[in-house]
Scaffold this motif. Structure first.
Motif, PDB file in Angstrom:
ATOM      1  N   SER A  58       0.823  -1.200   0.000  1.00  0.00           N
ATOM      2  CA  SER A  58       0.000   0.000   0.000  1.00  0.00           C
ATOM      3  C   SER A  58       0.863   1.259   0.000  1.00  0.00           C
ATOM      4  CB  SER A  58      -0.912  -0.009   1.231  1.00  0.00           C
ATOM      5  OG  SER A  58      -1.717   1.146   1.263  1.00  0.00           O
ATOM      6  N   LEU A  59       1.950   1.237   0.766  1.00  0.00           N
ATOM      7  CA  LEU A  59       2.861   2.385   0.792  1.00  0.00           C
ATOM      8  C   LEU A  59       3.550   2.578  -0.554  1.00  0.00           C
ATOM      9  CD1 LEU A  59       4.467   1.871   4.330  1.00  0.00           C
ATOM     10  CD2 LEU A  59       2.741   3.568   3.677  1.00  0.00           C
ATOM     11  N   LEU A  60       3.922   1.471  -1.197  1.00  0.00           N
ATOM     12  CA  LEU A  60       4.570   1.541  -2.511  1.00  0.00           C
ATOM     13  C   LEU A  60       3.635   2.178  -3.539  1.00  0.00           C
ATOM     14  CD1 LEU A  60       7.025   0.786  -4.282  1.00  0.00           C
ATOM     15  CD2 LEU A  60       5.910  -1.418  -4.694  1.00  0.00           C
ATOM     16  N   LYS A  61       2.351   1.790  -3.499  1.00  0.00           N
ATOM     17  CA  LYS A  61       1.379   2.356  -4.436  1.00  0.00           C
ATOM     18  C   LYS A  61       1.213   3.859  -4.234  1.00  0.00           C
ATOM     19  CE  LYS A  61      -1.403  -1.837  -5.024  1.00  0.00           C
ATOM     20  NZ  LYS A  61      -2.725  -2.479  -4.732  1.00  0.00           N
ATOM     21  N   ALA A  62       1.443   4.306  -3.003  1.00  0.00           N
ATOM     22  CA  ALA A  62       1.311   5.733  -2.703  1.00  0.00           C
ATOM     23  C   ALA A  62       2.595   6.508  -2.980  1.00  0.00           C
ATOM     24  CB  ALA A  62       0.903   5.918  -1.243  1.00  0.00           C
ATOM     25  N   GLY A  63       3.619   5.808  -3.481  1.00  0.00           N
ATOM     26  CA  GLY A  63       4.851   6.479  -3.876  1.00  0.00           C
ATOM     27  C   GLY A  63       5.945   6.501  -2.843  1.00  0.00           C
ATOM     28  N   TYR A  64       5.798   5.705  -1.771  1.00  0.00           N
ATOM     29  CA  TYR A  64       6.805   5.688  -0.724  1.00  0.00           C
ATOM     30  C   TYR A  64       7.864   4.627  -0.981  1.00  0.00           C
ATOM     31  CZ  TYR A  64       3.774   8.597   2.183  1.00  0.00           C
ATOM     32  OH  TYR A  64       3.012   9.616   2.677  1.00  0.00           O
ATOM     33  N   GLU A  65       9.088   4.945  -0.611  1.00  0.00           N
ATOM     34  CA  GLU A  65      10.148   3.943  -0.495  1.00  0.00           C
ATOM     35  C   GLU A  65      10.095   3.412   0.931  1.00  0.00           C
ATOM     36  OE1 GLU A  65      15.052   3.663  -0.402  1.00  0.00           O
ATOM     37  OE2 GLU A  65      14.059   5.503  -1.116  1.00  0.00           O
ATOM     38  N   THR A  66      10.231   2.103   1.107  1.00  0.00           N
ATOM     39  CA  THR A  66      10.147   1.552   2.460  1.00  0.00           C
ATOM     40  C   THR A  66      11.384   0.732   2.812  1.00  0.00           C
ATOM     41  OG1 THR A  66       8.993  -0.473   1.774  1.00  0.00           O
ATOM     42  CG2 THR A  66       7.628   1.428   2.364  1.00  0.00           C
ATOM     43  N   VAL A  67      11.717   0.761   4.082  1.00  0.00           N
ATOM     44  CA  VAL A  67      12.689  -0.159   4.667  1.00  0.00           C
ATOM     45  C   VAL A  67      11.992  -0.788   5.871  1.00  0.00           C
ATOM     46  CG1 VAL A  67      14.746   1.054   3.866  1.00  0.00           C
ATOM     47  CG2 VAL A  67      13.709   1.697   6.059  1.00  0.00           C
ATOM     48  N   LYS A  68      12.540  -1.857   6.408  1.00  0.00           N
ATOM     49  CA  LYS A  68      11.837  -2.580   7.474  1.00  0.00           C
ATOM     50  C   LYS A  68      12.800  -3.020   8.560  1.00  0.00           C
ATOM     51  CE  LYS A  68      10.374  -6.746   6.582  1.00  0.00           C
ATOM     52  NZ  LYS A  68       9.616  -7.835   5.976  1.00  0.00           N
ATOM     53  N   PHE A  69      12.381  -2.784   9.803  1.00  0.00           N
ATOM     54  CA  PHE A  69      13.142  -3.229  10.969  1.00  0.00           C
ATOM     55  C   PHE A  69      12.256  -4.159  11.776  1.00  0.00           C
ATOM     56  CE2 PHE A  69      14.279  -2.938  15.455  1.00  0.00           C
ATOM     57  CZ  PHE A  69      15.661  -3.076  15.429  1.00  0.00           C
ATOM     58  N   LEU A  90      18.038   3.133  11.290  1.00  0.00           N
ATOM     59  CA  LEU A  90      17.518   4.343  10.642  1.00  0.00           C
ATOM     60  C   LEU A  90      18.642   5.162  10.025  1.00  0.00           C
ATOM     61  CD1 LEU A  90      14.962   5.479  13.396  1.00  0.00           C
ATOM     62  CD2 LEU A  90      14.442   4.291  11.252  1.00  0.00           C
ATOM     63  N   ALA A  91      19.749   5.274  10.749  1.00  0.00           N
ATOM     64  CA  ALA A  91      20.888   6.043  10.233  1.00  0.00           C
ATOM     65  C   ALA A  91      21.508   5.355   9.020  1.00  0.00           C
ATOM     66  CB  ALA A  91      21.929   6.227  11.335  1.00  0.00           C
ATOM     67  N   GLU A  92      21.689   4.030   9.113  1.00  0.00           N
ATOM     68  CA  GLU A  92      22.259   3.278   7.992  1.00  0.00           C
ATOM     69  C   GLU A  92      21.357   3.327   6.767  1.00  0.00           C
ATOM     70  OE1 GLU A  92      22.755  -0.565   9.679  1.00  0.00           O
ATOM     71  OE2 GLU A  92      24.426   0.044  10.985  1.00  0.00           O
ATOM     72  N   SER A  93      20.039   3.418   7.012  1.00  0.00           N
ATOM     73  CA  SER A  93      19.073   3.499   5.905  1.00  0.00           C
ATOM     74  C   SER A  93      18.911   4.920   5.382  1.00  0.00           C
ATOM     75  CB  SER A  93      17.709   2.966   6.358  1.00  0.00           C
ATOM     76  OG  SER A  93      17.796   1.627   6.792  1.00  0.00           O
ATOM     77  N   GLN A  94      19.635   5.849   5.994  1.00  0.00           N
ATOM     78  CA  GLN A  94      19.692   7.248   5.567  1.00  0.00           C
ATOM     79  C   GLN A  94      18.331   7.938   5.615  1.00  0.00           C
ATOM     80  OE1 GLN A  94      21.703   7.308   1.737  1.00  0.00           O
ATOM     81  NE2 GLN A  94      23.671   6.802   2.669  1.00  0.00           N
ATOM     82  N   LEU A  95      17.559   7.641   6.658  1.00  0.00           N
ATOM     83  CA  LEU A  95      16.333   8.400   6.848  1.00  0.00           C
ATOM     84  C   LEU A  95      16.686   9.819   7.275  1.00  0.00           C
ATOM     85  CD1 LEU A  95      14.993   5.490   6.876  1.00  0.00           C
ATOM     86  CD2 LEU A  95      13.264   6.553   8.362  1.00  0.00           C
ATOM     87  N   THR A  96      15.967  10.780   6.735  1.00  0.00           N
ATOM     88  CA  THR A  96      16.207  12.185   7.030  1.00  0.00           C
ATOM     89  C   THR A  96      15.037  12.740   7.847  1.00  0.00           C
ATOM     90  OG1 THR A  96      15.061  13.056   5.078  1.00  0.00           O
ATOM     91  CG2 THR A  96      17.366  12.355   4.798  1.00  0.00           C
TER      92      THR A  96
END
Length: 356
Positions: A58-69, A90-96
């Motif tokens: 659902s997030l992908l369809k809305a245009g989001y890139e996702t990572v998972k922990f 979060l830091a390694e995944s480069q979330l801003t």
């Protein structure tokens, strides 16, 4: 879909309905307009297998890139160690600062993911997607986040409001009856402090696992929590009423090494507190009988396996203790509780009165 708006340091909506998980991308996008192009889904291993795929799609369809922990389920994971690993991820995944976290799961997930959101880059957005009734009616709303320390439950944390809460009632279908009871305990607690009509509803309600029962209990509990959070976001006054049954409940959890779950422990804690308040003539009417009746309607196990001495020792580490005093929530009348501060030296006597 039902909507309740929370107006605190951040204004956000709590959305309740069926089929919301598949609409999560669209709903989150509306709550975070022009923000958060990358979202980190946080879930325990059990919830991950059940719901992460649907949420991610659902997030992908809305245009989001996702990572998972993901992390192992259970109270042992609600720790600074898990938060540390999540922050590094979060830091390694480069979330801003324009990105965010989606907490998918129960109260443990929401608490530790919210705490990470509060401290990562000094604060990023997060969304609560509760998949337990307990999280939906209680921990996902109000902005309390945190983890346990060796010395006690929820001793490290922060106030950090979510940007949105999505409660998909369909996720209740995979819960055991025991897990539904955990949420029902918090709903009954809400009724005890602010809605005596809830007890009349429970007596004629369908089974706890019926969608209409879940919807009614959750809506009333969330509405009550909205009122107290808006009046006292930082938990310095009226919000402490939400702790009815919790001081003793947390002690029961700790004595059991968390083998007794939160909701079950709170249910026992409410009974002990109501019985003690009645015996000590702190209550203006018998609140014990309707609370017991409602808990028994849903077949709660209510025997306490611990002594007053054991519970007192555990309760003295409760975060509601202030020096040599501790604040209890006691029922005056059904639907009306008050705060009562007593010396810690009187706590064992109070618990004894509630066990007898």
């Amino acid at each position: 879909m039902d909507t309740i708006q929370i107006t605190a340091s951040k204004t956000y909506q709590v959305l309740t309905g069926q089929g919301l998980l598949c609409q999560a991308g669209k709903l989150i996008s509306a709550a975070l307009p022009g923000k958060a192009r990358k979202l980190c889904i946080v879930a325990d291993d059990t919830v991950d297998r059940l719901y992460s795929k649907a949420l991610a799609e659902s997030l992908l369809k809305a245009g989001y890139e996702t990572v998972k922990f993901t992390f192992p389920p259970g109270e042992a994971s609600k720790s600074l160690d898990t938060v540390s690993h999540l922050l590094e991820f979060l830091a390694e995944s480069q979330l801003t600062r324009s990105d965010g976290i989606v907490a998918l799961g129960g109260g443990i997930t929401g608490d530790l993911a919210g705490f990470a959101a509060a401290v990562y880059l000094r604060g990023i957005d997060f969304v609560q997607v509760p998949t337990t009734l307990l999280a939906a009616v209680d921990s996902s709303v109000g902005g309390k986040t945190g983890v346990n320390l060796t010395s006690g439950k929820n001793l490290a944390g922060a106030f950090w409001q979510p940007s949105l809460v999505l409660f998909d009632i369909d996720t209740m279908k995979t819960l055991s009856y025991d897990l539904l009871l955990d949420g029902a305990a918090e709903a009954i607690k809400a009724g005890a402090i602010a809605d005596k009509e809830l007890f009349a509803y429970i007596q004629q309600a369908p089974r706890l696992d019926a969608p209409e029962t879940i919807r009614h209990l959750s809506q009333r509990a969330i509405e009550i929590k909205r009122q107290v959070v808006e009046a006292d976001e930082r938990d310095t006054g009226v919000r402490q009423l939400l702790n009815f049954g919790h001081t003793i409940g947390h002690a029961i959890e700790r004595c059991s090494d968390f083998s007794i779950s939160h909701g079950h422990a709170v249910a026992i804690g409410m009974v002990i507190c109501s019985r003690a308040s009645l015996a000590l003539e702190w209550s203006k009417e018998d609140c014990l009988r309707p609370i017991l009746s409602s808990l028994k309607k849903f077949s709660f196990p209510l025997e306490c396996p611990y002594t007053a001495q054991e519970l007192t020792a555990a309760a003295l580490n409760d975060k509601k203790r202030m020096g040599d005093k501790i604040t209890l929530v006691v029922p005056l009348t059904l639907g009306n509780c008050t705060l009562k501060t007593i010396p810690v030296t009187q706590l064992e006597e109070f618990i004894k009165a509630g066990l007898s």
